[in-house]
Design an enzyme around this catalytic site. Structure first.
Site: not given
Ligand code: NOJ
Ligand code: CA
Length: 680
Positions: A382-383, A462, A487
């Site tokens: 994850h970045h 994302h 989300e």
């Molecule tokens: C937004 C992303 O869409 C989500 O999946 C992620 O958890 C958060 N950013 C934090 O990186």
């Molecule tokens: Ca998002």
């Protein structure tokens, strides 16, 4: 020229004669392979260039102009004469390494127009149309020429005039972060400035999706309604100068219109992929379509935190728990967000403190990745950048290298910031803020994917630039977000509407895969707030919202609580040999059947909006003469997304064959998921 034409048309009008043909001269036409779509091109009075599109003889797009406004030269907006026109046909079939279908037919007529502006020192430009039965794409080519070496484009004059009154499903461009604005439904003549894909249904039932293909080193196209039903391409502004700066020769992205008699036809179209270049990466067997779980929903529910402290989610112990769960249930991946230093300050729209190589002390990356591999599982990297591209680019390579060293072969990246507020590097040490769909952003996103390919890493972006089919050229660009994902059901205000998925299929999903993070069987967000869905709909989304990598997003305890529903999530694949849209109406309902790439199984997902419906599902897509076990996951008879009965899920089995027709009874806010496997 103008005066003369005006004068003549006034005289002609007075004597009631038709206008002279030389005023608006049809210079070229092309028909799609089965003569369903037709494109006409004319040179109008003043040498202006325009195109029009018909479907089965009916107007779809009426005369729409073509051209550019430049900052370093007079505009391309007239004085054109046709130097050469070339018609060619093309028909081949290519294979996708992964996708909605394995084989894609690329069958079109190409019309190429080489144009010259004699009054501008013989300045040249070409327009190339590709006319398919299911849509049209066209692009401009700027050749190498002394008169215009550097092309500085402040905007396009490309128009799209929708012929008949209609309804549009669209998303406001340039507002709110990362293409996460809700889909709006308005008459076409009330659209403002739209992001693409924009889907239109005209009064005769024709469906048109406006978008673009192969957005490479260019500003993303917004569509600005000028007047009535006329739209003009509006290029995402640059923070530092013209929207686009390029050195000739180069081509623009394809401006695309998928055109069909119904919503299903839009989704069935492969136009966007076909207009992209073939795979440039060679062997991509290291790109693995698969499902994953991980340390994610718990942060969105506020049960744990990305940042350090007592609530830190990305601990070694918690990650081991997820690895064990993944291994026990056949998930390949475990995503861990919040593993790296930088989450304790203002990261969203900030991001300056992120390290892409240093873990928090309670997260042991080498040990965890080794543990995962020993169990047949991979961590997913994850970045999150907080939109700070300038800061990220300095560490991106080191971040990739670290992950590659530990066998991590896919990374979810993130660019959380507000519209126009991503930070990019300028000359020297300067930085500036810009849109994530600007030319420099499109360059960054693609560079991130290309560089990742060197490490055999796949990317799931994302808050991305929109998808324009570049997965064909770079198959390690596995997925992206680029719309409201799950989300929003945790903390959104508002949360996702009940028609969200039925909208997505015929809008955002026309552009490509989406990392939607389905499968919230608990059906609730923060503080137990109900989401607009039944449990059956959560399962249907695994088939409906396509992505080669799919996160089963709920918490371990919720999957343990609902084993019957969880079985479907464990079974459903993410890579398909074939896809059929059985029915659909934009924003109302959608049913898709997909055939597994690695077995003879078919899967079906069907969703509705807030209305209960019964849809007939003819099983004619199954192999003839073969009996199948249908494992059906349907809404209970009393299921309703507005009540506690949203949990009513019936899992049942029956034997069927290709002659059967199933009745899908969908509850308000409901859905249905089916697995069909051949009887041994
Ligand atoms: C937004 C992303 O869409 C989500 O999946 C992620 O958890 C958060 N950013 C934090 O990186
Ligand atoms: Ca998002």
């Amino acid at each position: 020229m103008h005066i003369k034409a005006g004068l003549i048309s006034a005289i002609l009008a007075a004597s009631c004669l038709a206008p002279p043909v030389w005023a608006d001269e049809l210079v070229a036409s092309a028909a799609s392979p089965n003569n369903i779509l037709n494109v006409d091109v004319r040179i109008e009075t003043g040498g202006k260039l325009a195109y029009a599109i018909k479907r089965r003889g009916e107007d779809v797009i009426t005369w729409s102009r073509l051209g550019f406004i430049l900052t370093n030269a007079p505009k391309f907006d007239g004085g054109f004469s046709l130097e050469k026109k070339t018609l060619a046909s093309h028909d081949d079939t290519w294979e996708q390494p992964w996708g909605e279908r394995q084989f894609v037919r690329n069958h079109y007529q190409e019309l190429r127009l080489d144009l010259v502006q004699k009054d501008f020192r013989n300045r040249r430009i070409a327009v190339v149309f590709r006319v398919y039965d299911d849509g049209v794409g066209f692009r401009y080519e700027f050749p190498k020429q002394e008169q215009l070496k550097d092309v500085k484009i402040s905007d396009e004059l490309t128009e799209f005039v929708v012929a008949k009154p209609g309804t549009a499903w669209w998303q406001v461009a340039g507002e709110v972060a990362a293409l996460e604005h809700p889909v709006l439904k308005t008459p076409v003549r009330e659209v403002g400035t739209a992001n693409t894909p924009m889907t239109v249904k005209t009064e005769d039932g024709t469906h048109i999706a406006f978008h673009e293909a192969a957005l490479v080193d260019y500003a993303s196209m917004w569509m600005r309604r000028v007047e009535g039903q006329k739209f003009r391409a509006h290029l995402t502004p640059s923070a530092t100068g013209p929207a686009v700066e390029r050195r000739a020769p180069f081509s623009t992205p394809w401006r695309t219109m998928q055109i069909a008699g119904d919503a299903a036809g839009l989704y069935m179209s492969d136009l966007i992929l076909n207009l992209n270049e073939p795979n440039k990466l060679g062997d991509v067997s290291w790109v693995k379509p698969s499902k994953f779980v991980g340390v994610w929903w718990e942060m969105h529910l506020n049960k744990s935190s990305w940042g350090s402290g007592a609530k830190h989610g990305a601990t070694t112990a918690n990650t081991r728990r997820w690895i064990d769960f993944a291994a026990a249930n056949g998930f390949r991946g475990v995503l861990v967000e919040g593993w790296n230093i930088g989450w304790d300050s203002n990261w969203a729209g900030g991001g300056a403190d992120f390290s892409f190589t240093k873990s928090y002390p309670d997260f042991d990356l080498p040990a965890l990745s080794a543990y995962a591999i020993s169990k047949g599982v991979r961590l997913i990297g994850h970045h999150e950048t907080g939109g700070n591209v300038a800061h990220y680019e300095k560490q991106m390579d080191a971040g990739y290298k670290l992950y590659a060293r530990h066998g991590i072969d896919s990374i979810k990246s993130g660019y959380v910031t507000d519209a126009g507020a991503a930070l990019f590097a300028g000359p020297g040490n300067s930085t500036h803020f810009a849109f994530t769909d600007s030319q420099e952003a499109s360059r960054h996103f693609l560079t991130a994917v290309r560089e990742a390919a060197r490490y055999r890493i796949a990317i799931d972006t994302h808050e991305p630039v929109k998808d324009t089919g570049l997965r064909r050229t770079y198959p390690n660009w596995l997925s992206r977000e680029g719309a409201r994902g799950m989300e929003y059901n945790a903390w959104g205000n508002p949360i996702n509407s009940v028609d969200h998925e039925a909208n997505l299929v015929f809008t955002r999903m026309l552009s490509g895969p989406m990392d939607y993070t389905p499968g919230i069987l608990s059906l609730e967000g923060v503080d137990g707030k109900p989401i607009h869905s039944t449990q059956a709909k959560q399962l249907a989304n695994f088939v409906l919202i396509y992505s080669p990598i799919v996160m089963a997003a709920d918490l371990i305890e919720n999957y343990e609580k609902y084993p019957a529903a969880f079985k479907f999530i464990k079974d459903v694949p993410t890579d398909w040999a074939d896809t059929r849209v059985i029915h659909g109406a934009v924003g109302e309902y959608a049913t898709i059947a997909r055939k597994d790439r690695r077995s003879a199984d078919w899967y079906v997902g069907s969703v509705t909006d807030g209305a209960a419906r019964t849809l007939s599902l003819p099983l004619g897509f199954l192999a003839p003469g073969q009996r199948y076990v249908a494992e059906i996951y349907r809404d209970g008879d009393q299921a309703d997304y507005r009540t506690a009965r949203r949990f009513d899920l019936v899992a049942e089995q029956r034997t069927v064959d290709a002659n059967d027709v199933l009745q899908l009874k969908l509850a308000p806010g409901g859905g249905q998921a089916i697995r069909l496997s051949p009887v041994p």
